[in-house]
Design an enzyme around this catalytic site. Sequence first.
Site, mmCIF file in Angstrom:
data_model
loop_
_atom_site.group_PDB
_atom_site.id
_atom_site.type_symbol
_atom_site.label_atom_id
_atom_site.label_comp_id
_atom_site.label_asym_id
_atom_site.label_seq_id
_atom_site.Cartn_x
_atom_site.Cartn_y
_atom_site.Cartn_z
ATOM 1 N N HIS A 1 -5.983 28.668 39.997
ATOM 2 C CA HIS A 1 -5.241 29.125 40.862
ATOM 3 C C HIS A 1 -3.340 27.878 40.729
ATOM 4 O O HIS A 1 -3.023 28.865 41.832
ATOM 5 C CB HIS A 1 -5.746 29.721 42.204
ATOM 6 C CG HIS A 1 -7.477 30.127 41.832
ATOM 7 N ND1 HIS A 1 -6.760 31.599 41.722
ATOM 8 C CD2 HIS A 1 -8.468 30.625 42.205
ATOM 9 C CE1 HIS A 1 -8.118 32.204 41.307
ATOM 10 N NE2 HIS A 1 -9.106 31.367 41.824
ATOM 11 N N LYS B 1 -6.064 -0.524 59.310
ATOM 12 C CA LYS B 1 -7.171 0.227 59.724
ATOM 13 C C LYS B 1 -7.273 0.750 60.702
ATOM 14 O O LYS B 1 -8.449 2.087 60.340
ATOM 15 C CB LYS B 1 -7.678 -1.217 59.973
ATOM 16 C CG LYS B 1 -9.500 -1.205 59.841
ATOM 17 C CD LYS B 1 -9.834 -0.862 58.795
ATOM 18 C CE LYS B 1 -11.289 -0.047 58.465
ATOM 19 N NZ LYS B 1 -11.661 0.357 57.168
ATOM 20 N N CYS C 1 -1.933 -2.797 64.899
ATOM 21 C CA CYS C 1 -1.281 -4.264 65.635
ATOM 22 C C CYS C 1 -1.997 -5.202 65.537
ATOM 23 O O CYS C 1 -3.879 -3.929 66.356
ATOM 24 C CB CYS C 1 -0.038 -4.025 65.955
ATOM 25 S SG CYS C 1 0.932 -3.116 66.611
ATOM 26 N N GLU D 1 -11.853 12.955 48.185
ATOM 27 C CA GLU D 1 -12.119 11.446 49.060
ATOM 28 C C GLU D 1 -12.056 10.770 48.091
ATOM 29 O O GLU D 1 -11.403 9.670 48.500
ATOM 30 C CB GLU D 1 -13.557 10.771 49.168
ATOM 31 C CG GLU D 1 -13.817 9.525 49.613
ATOM 32 C CD GLU D 1 -13.698 8.718 51.423
ATOM 33 O OE1 GLU D 1 -12.539 9.297 51.770
ATOM 34 O OE2 GLU D 1 -13.551 7.474 51.168
ATOM 35 N N TRP E 1 3.029 -3.902 63.306
ATOM 36 C CA TRP E 1 1.952 -2.658 62.506
ATOM 37 C C TRP E 1 3.559 -2.136 63.432
ATOM 38 O O TRP E 1 4.106 -0.941 64.115
ATOM 39 C CB TRP E 1 1.588 -1.903 62.238
ATOM 40 C CG TRP E 1 1.314 -0.971 61.275
ATOM 41 C CD1 TRP E 1 0.974 -1.032 59.680
ATOM 42 C CD2 TRP E 1 1.492 0.496 61.761
ATOM 43 N NE1 TRP E 1 0.912 0.232 58.896
ATOM 44 C CE2 TRP E 1 1.033 0.699 60.095
ATOM 45 C CE3 TRP E 1 1.806 1.287 62.016
ATOM 46 C CZ2 TRP E 1 0.935 2.246 59.908
ATOM 47 C CZ3 TRP E 1 1.553 2.681 62.793
ATOM 48 C CH2 TRP E 1 1.354 3.291 61.168
ATOM 49 N N ASN F 1 0.494 -3.679 71.946
ATOM 50 C CA ASN F 1 -0.309 -3.059 71.005
ATOM 51 C C ASN F 1 -0.089 -1.552 72.017
ATOM 52 O O ASN F 1 -0.282 -1.074 72.558
ATOM 53 C CB ASN F 1 -1.516 -3.053 70.653
ATOM 54 C CG ASN F 1 -2.229 -3.945 69.691
ATOM 55 O OD1 ASN F 1 -1.266 -4.541 69.092
ATOM 56 N ND2 ASN F 1 -3.097 -3.821 69.803
ATOM 57 N N GLY F 2 0.207 -0.112 70.777
ATOM 58 C CA GLY F 2 0.025 1.105 71.631
ATOM 59 C C GLY F 2 1.723 1.554 71.534
ATOM 60 O O GLY F 2 3.083 1.065 70.452
ATOM 61 N N ARG G 1 -6.259 -5.691 59.366
ATOM 62 C CA ARG G 1 -5.887 -4.089 60.409
ATOM 63 C C ARG G 1 -4.432 -3.565 59.919
ATOM 64 O O ARG G 1 -3.873 -2.296 59.853
ATOM 65 C CB ARG G 1 -5.566 -4.205 62.442
ATOM 66 C CG ARG G 1 -6.250 -4.631 62.490
ATOM 67 C CD ARG G 1 -6.560 -5.144 63.898
ATOM 68 N NE ARG G 1 -6.630 -4.156 64.648
ATOM 69 C CZ ARG G 1 -7.646 -3.762 65.665
ATOM 70 N NH1 ARG G 1 -8.716 -3.835 65.287
ATOM 71 N NH2 ARG G 1 -6.649 -1.993 66.336
ATOM 72 N N GLU H 1 -4.371 6.026 48.294
ATOM 73 C CA GLU H 1 -4.257 4.981 49.756
ATOM 74 C C GLU H 1 -3.729 3.530 49.211
ATOM 75 O O GLU H 1 -3.237 2.411 49.488
ATOM 76 C CB GLU H 1 -4.740 4.994 50.572
ATOM 77 C CG GLU H 1 -5.998 4.348 50.601
ATOM 78 C CD GLU H 1 -7.003 4.922 51.589
ATOM 79 O OE1 GLU H 1 -6.894 4.325 53.051
ATOM 80 O OE2 GLU H 1 -8.055 4.925 51.797
ATOM 81 N N LYS I 1 -8.844 7.591 48.162
ATOM 82 C CA LYS I 1 -9.071 6.219 47.509
ATOM 83 C C LYS I 1 -8.057 5.698 46.576
ATOM 84 O O LYS I 1 -7.599 4.454 46.754
ATOM 85 C CB LYS I 1 -10.517 5.943 47.408
ATOM 86 C CG LYS I 1 -11.462 5.982 47.966
ATOM 87 C CD LYS I 1 -11.799 4.711 49.363
ATOM 88 C CE LYS I 1 -10.703 5.107 50.528
ATOM 89 N NZ LYS I 1 -11.564 5.844 51.066
HETATM 90 C C1 AGP Z 1 -9.538 5.271 54.898
HETATM 91 O O1 AGP Z 1 -9.870 5.233 53.694
HETATM 92 C C2 AGP Z 1 -8.274 5.702 55.608
HETATM 93 N N1 AGP Z 1 -7.699 4.467 55.508
HETATM 94 C C3 AGP Z 1 -8.472 5.905 56.812
HETATM 95 O O2 AGP Z 1 -8.506 7.877 56.763
HETATM 96 C C4 AGP Z 1 -9.282 6.722 57.885
HETATM 97 O O3 AGP Z 1 -10.687 7.140 57.324
HETATM 98 C C5 AGP Z 1 -8.756 7.231 59.420
HETATM 99 O O4 AGP Z 1 -8.134 6.783 59.719
HETATM 100 C C6 AGP Z 1 -10.167 7.526 59.864
HETATM 101 O O5 AGP Z 1 -10.067 6.493 60.806
HETATM 102 P P1 AGP Z 1 -11.417 5.994 61.970
HETATM 103 O O6 AGP Z 1 -12.703 6.422 60.940
HETATM 104 O O7 AGP Z 1 -11.317 4.874 62.076
HETATM 105 O O8 AGP Z 1 -11.091 7.134 63.069
#
Ligand code: AGP
Length: 610
Positions: free
Chosen positions: A506, A605, A2, A483, A74, A100-101, A27, A490, A487
């Site tokens: 396997h 984010k 948030c 990775e 969020w 937030n939290g 975010r 997500e 990408k």
């Molecule tokens: C990456 O594309 C993601 N959105 C997510 O996996 C991110 O890398 C993860 O939440 C870790 O975040 P940080 O590097 O800010 O700790």
Amino acid sequence: MCGIIGYIGHRRALPLLLNGLKRLEYRGYDSAGIAVPHGHGLYIAKRAGTVAQLAAMVDSLDLPATMGIGHTRWATHGEPSDRNAHPHTDASRRIAIVHNGIIENYATLKAKLQQDGYTFHSDTDTEVLAVFIGALYEQYGDLELAVRAALSEVRGTFGLVVLSADHPDILIAARRGSPIVIGIGDGEYIVASDATAIVEYTRSVFYLTDDEMALLTRSGCQTKTIDDIPTSAQLLELEFDLERIEKGGFPHFMLKEIHEQPQTFWDACRGRLLALEGNIKLGGLRSVEDTLRRARRLILTGCGTSWHAALVGEYWIEELARIPVEVEYASEFRYRNPVLSSDDIVIAISQSGETADTLAAVREAKLRGATVLGIVNVVGSSIARETHAGVYIHAGPEIGVASTKAFTSQLVVLMLLALYLGRMRHLSATQAREIAEEMLRLPDKMRSILERSQSIHSIACQYAHAQHFLYLGRGVNFPIALEGALKMKEISYIHAEGYPAAEMKHGPIALIDENMPVVIIAPRDELYEKVLSNMEEIRARRGQIIAIANDNDPDIARHATHVIPIPETLPLLTPFLTVLPLQLLAYYAAVERGCNVDMPRHLAKSVTVE
Ligand code: AGP
């Protein structure tokens, strides 16, 4: 996660609050709201949806207030809806908070307040906190005391700002586990969960630490602990400017950040890579140099993309420094009762420096006596502050939810670390120089891939409606396959899996048919022949192969449906080049599918809750 914004000063608060919320949109959020003092009470507007929809509700209003609070939410407790949006108020509707939290003991507090006759209008833990503060204010008649008393009783995490109609001259901000940064202007303060909402007004900031609060008035600021012990704020200068948080002509932040990588690669090396000498200078590690020299084992930890960077780091550090490395998800490490001693070095990797699981892993490792280092992007963030030492990656603000430039900058720092540790041991200056000199050539090689992105665009469009993708790589490119798959899923919501290429037979091979695009990372290295065999196995099952291969490879086209060429480099350094086509492939597939690339659904984010 948030976003929080708060303002007290001499400007009209409403436009500043809405602008701040727009800056925080990246975010991830599902609803937004603002509260300002108005007449003898508070004016509150909040709704599910976008900041633009909120702005349309309030833009035409003439609200003269020069203080206020705002929030993008969020959802954690309660669905995204108008009534669950922040700000939340106490029973009198004269105190409003943005938070937030997570308040973990909200259910107990709520039951107690209900017994005392209080009613609730939302499903959120934040409303419970607002009502609790209001109940204590009724009892003590002192806002600061009520906030302190409430925060001493809550369990969980908070970054929050409190506004009261009875005190239109003070904002109270507090934090435990969720970042709060305060910008200092001329007779004004801007509070936010993230410096991107502040930088266009001032560069002078300080961060609250856990269990610290700030009392902000137009004439000054006082900081203290929640237990009322005065503290002193450590002032910082923000190092980035407005340009870095705007799109600069690109349609999305993600594409802009992909294209920034030749520059951010260099920014992470600057002053550290002494190529002529074959040496590495990492000023942030000076205080732990002896500990690093003695290190018998390293544990790298992080989440998501940062965890993938750690996996690449494992290959590099073991290869160049011959130190055993373990890589662990921070979320597993923190609960696993890890065997750690004071000889161990734990390295936390995080773009935001605020990821809850990574921060908890840092704390757990410190508690058990390990030396804990950080590889972090956001200067002054919690992980940067709580680790014993560390190295900033200097990638600048990363706004796209999908991490791209932070990943390659994390890789730069991990390679520098591998060389640094190697040079402390057996790695010769000649060997280090060979790698360092090639690193200096990489930005140009990265640029040449980006210049050819049109062909990646057309491949992405061809497969954008696939249901699944498989990504395969070997050695140092196995984490790049992971990775690439992350990408793709997500931002385009296509199911994608990453595997070490040899693992395909396997199990995953059962999935392959003419509808399965398989991305194979196949640079010419010592495992190249084996990867070709994997490609043949896929072709035999009519799978569609997209190969990432060297541009001077004469054979690859015979084995693949499509080839995305990359320049040649040292085998160990290929991840810097192989990851770029995968970022672009995911980006263009997502755009083709009409997805919201910079703010993918359900994602935030920075994941500051468990
Ligand atoms: C990456 O594309 C993601 N959105 C997510 O996996 C991110 O890398 C993860 O939440 C870790 O975040 P940080 O590097 O800010 O700790």
